[in-house]
Design an enzyme around this catalytic site. Structure first.
Site, PDB file in Angstrom:
ATOM      1  N   ARG A 132       0.836  -1.219   0.000  1.00  0.00           N
ATOM      2  CA  ARG A 132       0.000   0.000   0.000  1.00  0.00           C
ATOM      3  C   ARG A 132       0.864   1.260   0.000  1.00  0.00           C
ATOM      4  O   ARG A 132       0.558   2.257   0.668  1.00  0.00           O
ATOM      5  CB  ARG A 132      -0.920   0.041   1.229  1.00  0.00           C
ATOM      6  CG  ARG A 132      -1.828  -1.122   1.390  1.00  0.00           C
ATOM      7  CD  ARG A 132      -2.942  -1.139   0.335  1.00  0.00           C
ATOM      8  NE  ARG A 132      -3.782  -2.296   0.565  1.00  0.00           N
ATOM      9  CZ  ARG A 132      -3.505  -3.516   0.108  1.00  0.00           C
ATOM     10  NH1 ARG A 132      -2.434  -3.723  -0.657  1.00  0.00           N
ATOM     11  NH2 ARG A 132      -4.289  -4.537   0.356  1.00  0.00           N
ATOM     12  N   SER A 167     -10.385  -0.400   4.790  1.00  0.00           N
ATOM     13  CA  SER A 167      -9.489  -0.750   5.902  1.00  0.00           C
ATOM     14  C   SER A 167      -8.897   0.523   6.491  1.00  0.00           C
ATOM     15  O   SER A 167      -8.215   1.270   5.788  1.00  0.00           O
ATOM     16  CB  SER A 167      -8.353  -1.644   5.407  1.00  0.00           C
ATOM     17  OG  SER A 167      -8.898  -2.782   4.807  1.00  0.00           O
ATOM     18  N   GLU A 213      -4.127   3.330   7.412  1.00  0.00           N
ATOM     19  CA  GLU A 213      -3.965   3.268   5.958  1.00  0.00           C
ATOM     20  C   GLU A 213      -4.676   4.481   5.349  1.00  0.00           C
ATOM     21  O   GLU A 213      -4.286   4.996   4.303  1.00  0.00           O
ATOM     22  CB  GLU A 213      -4.587   1.958   5.451  1.00  0.00           C
ATOM     23  CG  GLU A 213      -4.402   1.740   3.961  1.00  0.00           C
ATOM     24  CD  GLU A 213      -4.987   0.414   3.491  1.00  0.00           C
ATOM     25  OE1 GLU A 213      -4.891  -0.590   4.219  1.00  0.00           O
ATOM     26  OE2 GLU A 213      -5.547   0.403   2.389  1.00  0.00           O
TER      27      GLU A 213
HETATM   28  C1  LIG Z   1     -15.418  -0.031   1.140  1.00  0.00           C
HETATM   29  C2  LIG Z   1     -13.957   0.150   0.762  1.00  0.00           C
HETATM   30  C3  LIG Z   1     -13.187  -0.957   0.443  1.00  0.00           C
HETATM   31  C4  LIG Z   1     -11.831  -0.799   0.104  1.00  0.00           C
HETATM   32  N1  LIG Z   1     -11.123  -1.926  -0.233  1.00  0.00           N
HETATM   33  C5  LIG Z   1      -9.816  -1.793  -0.578  1.00  0.00           C
HETATM   34  C6  LIG Z   1      -9.048  -2.956  -0.940  1.00  0.00           C
HETATM   35  O1  LIG Z   1      -9.552  -4.071  -0.976  1.00  0.00           O
HETATM   36  N2  LIG Z   1      -7.730  -2.769  -1.249  1.00  0.00           N
HETATM   37  C7  LIG Z   1      -7.147  -1.531  -1.247  1.00  0.00           C
HETATM   38  O2  LIG Z   1      -5.957  -1.436  -1.557  1.00  0.00           O
HETATM   39  N3  LIG Z   1      -7.853  -0.423  -0.917  1.00  0.00           N
HETATM   40  C8  LIG Z   1      -9.166  -0.516  -0.589  1.00  0.00           C
HETATM   41  N4  LIG Z   1      -9.880   0.592  -0.241  1.00  0.00           N
HETATM   42  C9  LIG Z   1      -9.212   1.915  -0.194  1.00  0.00           C
HETATM   43  C10 LIG Z   1      -9.367   2.767  -1.478  1.00  0.00           C
HETATM   44  O3  LIG Z   1     -10.386   2.269  -2.283  1.00  0.00           O
HETATM   45  C11 LIG Z   1      -8.060   2.817  -2.261  1.00  0.00           C
HETATM   46  O4  LIG Z   1      -7.016   3.345  -1.488  1.00  0.00           O
HETATM   47  C12 LIG Z   1      -8.214   3.654  -3.556  1.00  0.00           C
HETATM   48  O5  LIG Z   1      -7.074   3.500  -4.369  1.00  0.00           O
HETATM   49  C13 LIG Z   1      -8.417   5.139  -3.295  1.00  0.00           C
HETATM   50  O6  LIG Z   1      -8.766   5.713  -4.527  1.00  0.00           O
HETATM   51  P1  LIG Z   1      -9.444   7.121  -4.655  1.00  0.00           P
HETATM   52  O7  LIG Z   1      -9.568   7.429  -6.101  1.00  0.00           O
HETATM   53  O8  LIG Z   1     -10.684   7.165  -3.864  1.00  0.00           O
HETATM   54  O9  LIG Z   1      -8.319   8.054  -4.027  1.00  0.00           O
HETATM   55  P2  LIG Z   1      -8.414   9.138  -2.856  1.00  0.00           P
HETATM   56  O10 LIG Z   1      -8.868   8.461  -1.619  1.00  0.00           O
HETATM   57  O11 LIG Z   1      -9.175  10.319  -3.309  1.00  0.00           O
HETATM   58  O12 LIG Z   1      -6.870   9.525  -2.720  1.00  0.00           O
HETATM   59  C14 LIG Z   1      -5.923   8.596  -2.270  1.00  0.00           C
HETATM   60  C15 LIG Z   1      -4.519   9.161  -2.498  1.00  0.00           C
HETATM   61  O13 LIG Z   1      -4.259   9.209  -3.890  1.00  0.00           O
HETATM   62  C16 LIG Z   1      -3.911  10.551  -4.282  1.00  0.00           C
HETATM   63  N5  LIG Z   1      -4.472  10.746  -5.635  1.00  0.00           N
HETATM   64  C17 LIG Z   1      -5.708  10.419  -6.061  1.00  0.00           C
HETATM   65  N6  LIG Z   1      -5.820  10.653  -7.386  1.00  0.00           N
HETATM   66  C18 LIG Z   1      -4.635  11.165  -7.783  1.00  0.00           C
HETATM   67  C19 LIG Z   1      -4.123  11.614  -9.048  1.00  0.00           C
HETATM   68  N7  LIG Z   1      -4.824  11.562 -10.199  1.00  0.00           N
HETATM   69  N8  LIG Z   1      -2.851  12.102  -9.070  1.00  0.00           N
HETATM   70  C20 LIG Z   1      -2.092  12.153  -7.947  1.00  0.00           C
HETATM   71  N9  LIG Z   1      -2.522  11.727  -6.742  1.00  0.00           N
HETATM   72  C21 LIG Z   1      -3.777  11.243  -6.668  1.00  0.00           C
HETATM   73  C22 LIG Z   1      -4.529  11.448  -3.241  1.00  0.00           C
HETATM   74  O14 LIG Z   1      -3.821  12.674  -3.144  1.00  0.00           O
HETATM   75  C23 LIG Z   1      -4.347  10.592  -1.993  1.00  0.00           C
HETATM   76  O15 LIG Z   1      -3.030  10.731  -1.520  1.00  0.00           O
HETATM   77  C24 LIG Z   1     -11.244   0.485   0.081  1.00  0.00           C
HETATM   78  C25 LIG Z   1     -12.033   1.608   0.388  1.00  0.00           C
HETATM   79  C26 LIG Z   1     -13.383   1.455   0.710  1.00  0.00           C
HETATM   80  C27 LIG Z   1     -14.210   2.665   1.016  1.00  0.00           C
END
Ligand SMILES: Cc1cc2nc3c(=O)[nH]c(=O)nc-3n(C[C@H](O)[C@H](O)[C@H](O)COP(=O)(O)OP(=O)(O)OC[C@H]3O[C@@H](n4cnc5c(N)ncnc54)[C@H](O)[C@@H]3O)c2cc1C
Length: 344
Positions: A163, A236, A340
């Site tokens: 991660r 998580s 996380e």
């Molecule tokens: C119900 C649920 C289940 C989940 N299950 C998992 C799982 O099984 N495995 C797992 O690994 N994660 C899981 N996650 C966590 C999450 O889905 C991941 O971390 C996902 O990658 C976050 O994506 P996001 O687009 O929402 O990013 P955000 O939460 O908006 O941002 C996350 C990070 O990425 C950066 N970022 C986002 N987009 C960009 C971009 N275009 N350029 C530069 N930086 C950027 C942000 O600045 C921040 O630092 C889960 C979350 C939820 C709510």
């Protein structure tokens, strides 16, 4: 095109459902638009978000939130069974997984159902069911907000870990906007079935399509994880601690003292003698599973998840629950859990 909103409500843009706003919200749908943006003139600080599914906004954000709406998914090269696919940062990651399964391409089926967008997947090195996205990432194309130039990072440049990536640490943190990600998928079957519930649901030695594995993963996830549309969370909340063998022995001693000699501590031995212990197990051992406090709770089906129980939770309530869990695990096992979820 660039769209700008001042004093923008972020409630619908973070899966925790925190009722917060930002001074300015900017959405762009091409690299050229981002290049034209006068970042210095915007309310500071500037934060690039994706789908808001790994974020805990700790209050109203005083600066500018930027979001990519670059959405496309295309095959850019193929060689034998190998297929290179480029996806825009704003594509919903699960839409990309669905697209790959529909096209019978292997590589991301186990990652089905993870919320968020393609751009963030490369920042987070998302993972599930024995697969991490770094396994299929070839290149990450970014816009450097400092030099105002596009540049491409190889998989090795990204320094992926659990991660983790270089994008999450200084000096790269906040500097690069991910524009697109190049994935290396395959037409040849490469099922990864040797992990937890997948192993139980899909016995090895039989043939499955990526779509069948995707459906199974989605079913398993639905049964275990809260749907953010129904119950706010950021998935998580804590990372699984990676500890030394001595620390692991001490954790095992606590468990044996409590449950007897037959007690087994779930764990995965890692290279270099380190051991990964599921944080969910530790949290459950502390009696926190299902614990409610005001508007928040430790999810009753998966204690790694803190949920916005009533939809009215405030950031401070979530933080109080986080601190309570960290303190409880530290007191019982002498292990410090780390979030996380990113606090913004
Ligand atoms: C119900 C649920 C289940 C989940 N299950 C998992 C799982 O099984 N495995 C797992 O690994 N994660 C899981 N996650 C966590 C999450 O889905 C991941 O971390 C996902 O990658 C976050 O994506 P996001 O687009 O929402 O990013 P955000 O939460 O908006 O941002 C996350 C990070 O990425 C950066 N970022 C986002 N987009 C960009 C971009 N275009 N350029 C530069 N930086 C950027 C942000 O600045 C921040 O630092 C889960 C979350 C939820 C709510």
């Amino acid at each position: 095109m660039i769209t700008r909103f001042d004093n923008h409500d972020l409630s619908g843009r973070n899966t925790f459902g925190m009722k917060v706003s930002c001074a300015c919200f900017i959405e762009y749908d091409s690299p050229e638009d981002l290049a034209e943006l006068d970042i210095e003139s915007l309310p500071q600080p500037v934060f690039h978000m994706g789908g808001g599914s790994n974020l805990l906004f700790t209050g109203d954000f005083p600066g500018t939130v930027i979001h990519s709406d670059i959405r496309y998914c295309r095959i850019v090269a193929s060689d034998g069974d190998g297929v290179l696919v480029e996806a825009g940062a704003g594509v919903t990651f699960d839409d990309f997984c669905a697209w790959a399964a529909d096209n019978e391409l292997w590589g991301v089926e186990n990652l089905s159902g993870i919320p968020g967008e393609v751009g963030a997947s490369a920042v987070q090195n998302i993972g599930a069911y024995g697969v991490e996205v770094k396994d299929v990432i070839t290149q990450v194309k970014c816009f450097d907000l400092v030099t105002r130039r596009e540049l491409t990072f190889s998989n090795a440049d990204c320094r992926y870990g659990y991660r983790d990536s270089m994008f999450k640490h200084a000096p790269a943190k906040g500097r690069y906007a991910v524009l697109s990600v190049l994935f290396s998928l395959s037409r040849a079957a490469m099922p990864k079935l040797d992990y937890g519930n997948i192993r139980a649901e899909l016995p090895q030695g039989q043939e499955y399509s990526p779509a069948e594995i995707r459906r199974t993963v989605l079913r398993i996830r639905d049964a275990k994880l809260p749907d953010p549309k129904v119950l706010g969370s950021a998935g998580s909340f804590f990372k699984n601690p990676v500890i030394t063998r001595e620390e692991y022995d001490a954790v095992e001693a606590v468990a044996i003292a409590e449950h007897g000699e037959d007690c087994r501590v779930p764990h995965f031995a890692l290279e270099g003698g380190m051991v990964k212990v599921p944080a969910a197990w530790m949290i459950e051992q502390c009696g926190f599973k299902g614990m409610e406090c005001g508007n928040v709770a430790v999810y009753h089906r998966q204690p790694l998840v803190i949920v916005n129980l009533t939809g009215k939770a405030s950031p401070s309530e979530v933080i109080a629950m986080e601190q309570r869990v960290i303190a409880g695990v530290k007191e019982k096992f002498n292990i410090t859990l780390h979030p996380e979820v990113e606090h913004v």
